[in-house]
Motif scaffolding. Structure first.
Motif, PDB file in Angstrom:
ATOM      1  N   TYR A 236      -4.434 -44.554  22.063  1.00 13.34           N
ATOM      2  CA  TYR A 236      -4.140 -43.616  20.969  1.00 13.34           C
ATOM      3  C   TYR A 236      -2.583 -42.870  21.709  1.00 13.34           C
ATOM      4  N   VAL A 237      -1.708 -42.577  20.766  1.00 14.65           N
ATOM      5  CA  VAL A 237      -0.529 -42.125  21.234  1.00 14.65           C
ATOM      6  C   VAL A 237      -0.570 -40.542  21.457  1.00 14.65           C
ATOM      7  N   ILE A 238      -0.118 -40.066  22.743  1.00 13.49           N
ATOM      8  CA  ILE A 238       0.011 -38.926  23.294  1.00 13.49           C
ATOM      9  C   ILE A 238       0.934 -38.007  22.567  1.00 13.49           C
ATOM     10  N   VAL A 239       0.593 -36.725  21.925  1.00  8.84           N
ATOM     11  CA  VAL A 239       1.735 -35.970  21.652  1.00  8.84           C
ATOM     12  C   VAL A 239       1.450 -34.669  22.157  1.00  8.84           C
TER      13      VAL A 239
ATOM     14  N   GLY B  26     -10.147 -38.409  13.858  1.00  7.30           N
ATOM     15  CA  GLY B  26      -9.970 -39.304  12.707  1.00  7.30           C
ATOM     16  C   GLY B  26     -10.390 -38.777  11.384  1.00  7.30           C
ATOM     17  N   HIS B  27      -9.825 -37.533  11.115  1.00  5.40           N
ATOM     18  CA  HIS B  27     -10.346 -36.966   9.708  1.00  5.40           C
ATOM     19  C   HIS B  27      -8.911 -36.512   8.816  1.00  5.40           C
ATOM     20  N   TRP B  28      -9.299 -36.480   7.524  1.00  6.06           N
ATOM     21  CA  TRP B  28      -8.501 -36.291   6.609  1.00  6.06           C
ATOM     22  C   TRP B  28      -7.539 -35.043   6.782  1.00  6.06           C
ATOM     23  N   GLN B  29      -8.126 -33.845   6.895  1.00  6.04           N
ATOM     24  CA  GLN B  29      -7.403 -32.452   7.006  1.00  6.04           C
ATOM     25  C   GLN B  29      -6.685 -32.525   8.040  1.00  6.04           C
ATOM     26  N   THR B  30      -7.084 -32.969   9.306  1.00  2.00           N
ATOM     27  CA  THR B  30      -6.276 -33.059  10.463  1.00  2.00           C
ATOM     28  C   THR B  30      -5.065 -33.929  10.182  1.00  2.00           C
ATOM     29  N   ALA B  31      -5.208 -35.106   9.853  1.00  3.74           N
ATOM     30  CA  ALA B  31      -4.052 -35.812   9.656  1.00  3.74           C
ATOM     31  C   ALA B  31      -3.234 -35.187   8.669  1.00  3.74           C
ATOM     32  N   GLN B  32      -3.453 -34.372   7.590  1.00  5.38           N
ATOM     33  CA  GLN B  32      -2.566 -33.796   6.737  1.00  5.38           C
ATOM     34  C   GLN B  32      -1.791 -32.767   7.511  1.00  5.38           C
ATOM     35  N   ALA B  33      -2.363 -32.146   8.298  1.00  3.11           N
ATOM     36  CA  ALA B  33      -1.743 -30.887   9.068  1.00  3.11           C
ATOM     37  C   ALA B  33      -0.837 -31.522  10.348  1.00  3.11           C
ATOM     38  N   HIS B  34      -1.234 -32.621  10.763  1.00  3.99           N
ATOM     39  CA  HIS B  34      -0.380 -33.457  11.657  1.00  3.99           C
ATOM     40  C   HIS B  34       0.909 -33.511  10.841  1.00  3.99           C
TER      41      HIS B  34
ATOM     42  N   GLN C  43      15.154 -40.107  12.901  1.00  3.25           N
ATOM     43  CA  GLN C  43      13.715 -39.694  13.373  1.00  3.25           C
ATOM     44  C   GLN C  43      12.674 -40.601  12.658  1.00  3.25           C
ATOM     45  N   ILE C  44      11.430 -40.772  13.461  1.00  2.00           N
ATOM     46  CA  ILE C  44      10.297 -41.445  13.074  1.00  2.00           C
ATOM     47  C   ILE C  44       9.154 -40.839  13.365  1.00  2.00           C
ATOM     48  N   LEU C  45       8.158 -40.927  12.172  1.00  2.00           N
ATOM     49  CA  LEU C  45       6.649 -40.658  12.429  1.00  2.00           C
ATOM     50  C   LEU C  45       6.079 -42.033  12.477  1.00  2.00           C
ATOM     51  N   ILE C  46       5.164 -41.991  13.469  1.00  2.00           N
ATOM     52  CA  ILE C  46       4.269 -42.989  13.542  1.00  2.00           C
ATOM     53  C   ILE C  46       2.907 -42.652  13.136  1.00  2.00           C
ATOM     54  N   ALA C  47       2.373 -43.016  12.062  1.00  2.00           N
ATOM     55  CA  ALA C  47       1.079 -42.598  11.320  1.00  2.00           C
ATOM     56  C   ALA C  47       0.237 -43.978  10.968  1.00  2.00           C
ATOM     57  N   THR C  48       0.358 -44.863  11.760  1.00  2.00           N
ATOM     58  CA  THR C  48      -0.327 -46.209  11.286  1.00  2.00           C
ATOM     59  C   THR C  48      -1.894 -45.904  11.485  1.00  2.00           C
ATOM     60  N   GLY C  49      -2.489 -44.986  12.215  1.00  2.00           N
ATOM     61  CA  GLY C  49      -3.947 -44.596  11.849  1.00  2.00           C
ATOM     62  C   GLY C  49      -4.834 -45.871  12.617  1.00  2.00           C
ATOM     63  N   CYS C  50      -5.779 -46.105  12.019  1.00  2.00           N
ATOM     64  CA  CYS C  50      -7.033 -46.928  12.859  1.00  2.00           C
ATOM     65  C   CYS C  50      -7.417 -47.868  11.693  1.00  2.00           C
TER      66      CYS C  50
ATOM     67  N   CYS D 220       4.256 -38.538  16.274  1.00  2.00           N
ATOM     68  CA  CYS D 220       3.166 -39.376  15.754  1.00  2.00           C
ATOM     69  C   CYS D 220       2.141 -38.289  15.163  1.00  2.00           C
ATOM     70  N   ALA D 221       1.476 -38.822  14.395  1.00  2.00           N
ATOM     71  CA  ALA D 221       0.452 -38.061  13.488  1.00  2.00           C
ATOM     72  C   ALA D 221      -0.760 -38.739  12.748  1.00  2.00           C
ATOM     73  N   GLY D 222      -1.663 -38.065  12.761  1.00  2.00           N
ATOM     74  CA  GLY D 222      -3.056 -38.777  11.981  1.00  2.00           C
ATOM     75  C   GLY D 222      -4.122 -39.275  13.133  1.00  2.00           C
ATOM     76  N   ASP D 223      -4.804 -40.355  12.755  1.00  2.00           N
ATOM     77  CA  ASP D 223      -5.855 -40.657  13.558  1.00  2.00           C
ATOM     78  C   ASP D 223      -5.549 -41.634  14.749  1.00  2.00           C
ATOM     79  N   LEU D 224      -4.124 -41.859  14.896  1.00  2.00           N
ATOM     80  CA  LEU D 224      -3.563 -42.608  16.103  1.00  2.00           C
ATOM     81  C   LEU D 224      -3.438 -41.845  17.063  1.00  2.00           C
TER      82      LEU D 224
END
Length: 438
Positions: A300-303, A336-344, A204-211, A316-320
């Motif tokens: 942006y990756v659609i989830v 693209g905010h910190w708390q949102t990425a953490q929750a993702h 399994q993979i999480l894509i969280a490479t951001g911006c 996928c999670a975070g700013d991306l």
């Protein structure tokens, strides 16, 4: 709830359902006094940045904090405070229990990106006793660090920005590969190819490479003292800062490879010794091109609400991400905010473990303008009306943004914990009407 002093410690005493509980009064994020926050049911929300803690267990329930609080429960108030005073010694924060790798578990989760989303995904997996291999891959040369501080504490040492020390990753068997960048992903073979030639398999993979920061598109941008800001900051005119509205940079003029002036499209030329550009971001999604992973027109990756992409076992999670925001009636948004990425990251981890947990957050973020902190909660895009409490010029106000006669967001300066109050109401799904706002 009330703040009490117990020896050398500041304690938050709460009576909930007839039972007294005591937790540390300092938020584990930046140390805000929780006694000034918002109590709702069994949880307290920080007045500064919105972190939430369970008052009975001290467990973290909402980011941006990442650690829990020490706590003690006891029917007798005096006895409880005495015990709490002993328990809190030397541990103002508490890391939630986490398991470690089980060598018998032949399963690998790969986390692409070394930011908040990946770190919270890794921690949540271990908190849920996932025993497989976790590999976090970052193109940075630092362990995950608090990027929100970069634009606010200009002289911070790299070590002070780290969210976790290297010993943490060793203890919980989280592999961290630094200075390594993904070039492509093969979702059929479940492999990622990296810039050093390595091909790594995953289950399994999480894509969280951001911006990344968007650069200026004009002559002169390659001069030595043209810098980018990942988190742009505004300034106030009263401090001698001038604004050139409805204009843009046409050319950066230099001498001896350094900036000496900036020419605007309006024809105005401004002398400058240093140019800092904070003009938005570009997605780090180039390595996904050619893969079947679905992206929108802005790459942006659609989830879905479980942080799943259209490809099985790819999250996928975070700013991306482009994700459905429940409080916006499921509208797909990119925040693209910190708390949102953490929750993702947390939701992605839980759903990797097949827990079927939906994302349900109220975005909460802040910025510091010359020592003054503006806080914002909700999602105000498309608002049709604003109710203002206080005055901008007095540097004390609460702005409530309305859509369809309901509050959808709030911004405030020097009115703590008003923005946290709004955030908690929105998190509970309780409507704030126009009449209430006024």
């Amino acid at each position: 709830m009330m703040e009490v002093e117990v020896g050398d410690h500041n304690v938050l005493l709460v009576r909930c359902d007839g039972v007294y509980s005591a937790i540390s009064n300092q938020c584990t994020h930046y140390g805000a006094p929780l006694s000034k926050g918002v109590l709702s049911g069994h949880r307290v929300r920080c007045p500064w940045h919105g972190s939430c803690f369970n008052v009975k267990t001290g467990d973290l329930e909402e980011y941006p904090g990442i650690d829990c609080l020490p706590c003690h429960k006891e029917n007798s108030e005096s006895k409880m405070l005495t015990i709490f005073s002993v328990q809190i010694q030397g541990q103002p924060k508490r890391i939630k229990w986490m398991g470690a790798r089980d060598q018998a578990v032949l399963h690998t989760v790969m986390l692409l990106g070394g930011g908040a989303a990946s770190l919270m995904c890794a921690e949540t997996l271990r908190q849920e006793n996932y025993g497989g291999r976790i590999i976090m891959v970052s193109r940075d040369d630092l362990l995950p660090y608090d990027k929100t501080r970069l634009s606010k504490i200009m002289n911070a040492e790299s070590e002070s920005l780290l969210m976790r020390k290297i010993e943490f990753f060793h203890k919980y068997d989280i592999e961290v590969w630094l200075k390594k960048e993904a070039l492509s992903i093969d979702t059929n073979k479940k492999t990622v190819t990296f810039d050093d030639g390595l091909i790594q398999c995953y289950d399994q993979i999480l894509i969280a490479t951001g911006c990344r920061a968007k650069s200026l598109d004009c002559p002169g941008v390659d001069l030595e003292n043209v810098l980018m800001l990942e988190t742009p900051e505004d300034m106030l005119e009263e401090r001698g800062v001038r604004f050139y509205m409805n204009d843009a940079v046409a050319e950066v003029q230099g001498q001896n490879r350094r900036v000496k002036a900036v020419k605007l499209k309006s024809g105005i030329t401004i002398e400058a010794d240093l140019l800092i550009a904070g003009i938005g971001v570009k997605t780090n999604s180039e390595f996904l091109k050619g893969s079947p992973i679905r992206m929108d027109s802005k790459n942006y990756v659609i989830v879905d609400k479980y942080m799943r992409t259209n490809i099985t076992d790819v999250y996928c999670a975070g700013d991306l991400t482009s994700f459905p925001l429940k409080m916006a009636k499921g509208q797909n948004v990119s925040i693209g905010h910190w708390q949102t990425a953490q929750a993702h990251g947390r939701i992605a981890a839980l759903n990797m473990l097949r827990r079927e947990v939906e994302l349900n957050i109220v975005p909460f973020y802040w910025t510091v303008l010359l020592g003054r902190t503006i806080r914002y909660a909700g999602y105000g895009e498309g608002y049709t009306e604003m109710v203002l409490k206080g005055r901008f010029e007095n540097m004390k106000f609460l702005a409530l943004y309305l859509k369809d006669d309901e509050v959808v967001a709030a911004a405030g300066l020097n009115v703590e914990p008003a923005v946290s109050v709004v955030a908690e109401r929105l998190a509970e799904g309780r409507v704030i009407t126009k009449a209430e706002a006024e």
